[in-house]
Design an enzyme around this catalytic site. Structure first.
Site, PDB file in Angstrom:
ATOM      1  N   LYS A  52       1.842 -67.959 -96.393  1.00 46.81           N
ATOM      2  CA  LYS A  52       2.539 -67.411 -97.568  1.00 46.81           C
ATOM      3  C   LYS A  52       1.563 -67.266 -98.738  1.00 46.81           C
ATOM      4  O   LYS A  52       1.584 -66.252 -99.451  1.00 46.81           O
ATOM      5  CB  LYS A  52       3.733 -68.310 -97.929  1.00 46.81           C
ATOM      6  CG  LYS A  52       4.875 -68.166 -96.922  1.00 46.81           C
ATOM      7  CD  LYS A  52       5.973 -69.204 -97.039  1.00 46.81           C
ATOM      8  CE  LYS A  52       6.970 -68.986 -95.881  1.00 46.81           C
ATOM      9  NZ  LYS A  52       8.072 -69.956 -95.846  1.00 46.81           N
ATOM     10  N   GLN A  96       9.809 -75.096 -98.640  1.00 45.92           N
ATOM     11  CA  GLN A  96       9.608 -74.920 -97.196  1.00 45.92           C
ATOM     12  C   GLN A  96      10.508 -75.879 -96.412  1.00 45.92           C
ATOM     13  O   GLN A  96      10.570 -77.070 -96.713  1.00 45.92           O
ATOM     14  CB  GLN A  96       8.124 -75.159 -96.857  1.00 45.92           C
ATOM     15  CG  GLN A  96       7.757 -74.896 -95.417  1.00 45.92           C
ATOM     16  CD  GLN A  96       7.894 -73.426 -95.023  1.00 45.92           C
ATOM     17  OE1 GLN A  96       7.737 -72.521 -95.827  1.00 45.92           O
ATOM     18  NE2 GLN A  96       8.208 -73.192 -93.760  1.00 45.92           N
ATOM     19  N   ASP A 119      14.088 -66.915-100.930  1.00 39.42           N
ATOM     20  CA  ASP A 119      14.543 -67.075 -99.538  1.00 39.42           C
ATOM     21  C   ASP A 119      15.945 -66.486 -99.340  1.00 39.42           C
ATOM     22  O   ASP A 119      16.387 -66.308 -98.215  1.00 39.42           O
ATOM     23  CB  ASP A 119      14.629 -68.572 -99.179  1.00 39.42           C
ATOM     24  CG  ASP A 119      13.365 -69.099 -98.518  1.00 39.42           C
ATOM     25  OD1 ASP A 119      12.758 -68.352 -97.741  1.00 39.42           O
ATOM     26  OD2 ASP A 119      13.017 -70.267 -98.775  1.00 39.42           O
TER      27      ASP A 119
HETATM   28  N1  GUN Z   1      11.101 -72.735 -92.495  1.00 40.22           N
HETATM   29  C1  GUN Z   1      11.135 -71.859 -91.454  1.00 40.22           C
HETATM   30  N2  GUN Z   1      11.479 -70.625 -91.882  1.00 40.22           N
HETATM   31  C2  GUN Z   1      11.659 -70.711 -93.219  1.00 40.22           C
HETATM   32  C3  GUN Z   1      11.994 -69.765 -94.219  1.00 40.22           C
HETATM   33  O1  GUN Z   1      12.237 -68.568 -93.973  1.00 40.22           O
HETATM   34  N3  GUN Z   1      12.060 -70.241 -95.492  1.00 40.22           N
HETATM   35  C4  GUN Z   1      11.817 -71.541 -95.795  1.00 40.22           C
HETATM   36  N4  GUN Z   1      11.914 -71.926 -97.066  1.00 40.22           N
HETATM   37  N5  GUN Z   1      11.498 -72.454 -94.889  1.00 40.22           N
HETATM   38  C5  GUN Z   1      11.410 -72.032 -93.601  1.00 40.22           C
END
Ligand code: GUN
Length: 283
Positions: A52, A96, A119
């Site tokens: 990211k 996350q 998200d």
């Molecule tokens: N963990 C796995 N996929 C995601 C996601 O799309 N967003 C977040 N915040 N955590 C994750």
């Protein structure tokens, strides 16, 4: 044999467009900024967070990382979110997942201001998604929509069958497909006669989390197959929810794993961060 939908190429296509828009915002003195919170030391989460941050760099955005130790309390995490919510220079906030078990995940996700919820996990954004006026959209489902757009597939009138009813993929994908005029069926682990339903799909979305679960006899000739799975096969090799080698002989288009839906998720996170920066600056 199916056309292979190239997730990496479509990601780059989308990131190029996002980068152009970031440059335009920067020319107006706005630097889109994403704050990423990671709690604990889960190795998979560390890789996702690094990816990211790299995507922010790729598109010219700023990223901030907040790495908290495993023992962090819910209250401490909420305090950090309050600080980031109040910080006008931060446009997007992401925590996350998974967080350690002792942390109240829902409380944390609901604390992130809806306009910074890149998200699209906040109940307000989920509600807006359902009534079709959301600015921020769920990343993995939107990634699949962008893949269909890129390939010139109009979902109108098509039967989209989704296997999996998760809050992150299955349910929001149903909303995005409905908004694009598809007829949608959501199947799950308690669905009776699953193959009979999946064989009716013009667009089949596999989001079950079971390696090679979708076999060729569950797929209609000429179907478009989108595979959200990130599983391990019997040899420990990364694979999807679809039995790719067999299904690609029947489908008209298919996403591989790796290199399919996965790369699109982070591209859509960048898109949401850009959208958040625009909304917050009344653009
Ligand atoms: N963990 C796995 N996929 C995601 C996601 O799309 N967003 C977040 N915040 N955590 C994750």
């Amino acid at each position: 044999m199916a056309k292979i939908i190239d997730g990496k190429a479509i990601r780059e296509f989308n990131l190029d467009k996002i980068q152009e828009q970031v440059e335009q915002l920067k020319a107006q003195g706005i630097l889109p900024t994403l704050a990423v919170i990671i709690v604990g030391s889960d190795p998979a989460s560390r890789i996702y967070v690094n990816n990211k941050k790299a995507a922010c760099e790729r598109t010219g955005m700023k990223s901030l990382e907040f790495a908290l130790d495993e023992e962090t309390t819910t209250e401490e995490l909420l305090e950090l979110i309050d600080r980031l919510n109040a910080d006008k220079s931060v446009n997007g906030i992401l925590c996350q997942l998974p967080v350690p078990k002792h942390i109240d995940k829902n409380k944390v996700l609901e604390r992130i201001l809806p306009e910074k919820d890149v998200d699209c996990f906040h109940p307000e954004n989920v509600g807006k998604l359902c009534i079709g006026n959301g600015g921020l959209v769920p990343c993995t489902p939107m990634g699949m929509v962008k893949m269909l757009e890129y390939e010139g597939v109009d979902p109108t009138g098509k039967h989209c069958v989704i296997i999996g009813r998760s809050d992150i993929v299955g349910k929001p994908m149903a909303m995005l497909m409905l908004a694009r005029n598809a007829t949608v069926t959501v199947c799950h682990s308690k669905t009776v006669n699953l193959a009979k339903i999946t064989k009716q799909a013009d667009i089949l979305v596999a989001a079950v989390g079971i390696a090679k679960f979708v076999k060729a006899d569950m797929v209609k000739d000429g179907a478009i197959v989108l595979d959200v799975g990130m599983d391990r096969d019997e040899n420990g090799k990364l694979c999807g929810d679809v039995d790719y080698d067999a299904v690609k002989e029947k489908a008209s288009m298919i996403t591989p794993v790796p290199g399919g839906v996965g790369p699109m998720t982070i591209a859509m996170l960048m898109r949401n961060t850009l959208t958040a920066a625009k909304i917050q600056n009344d653009l």
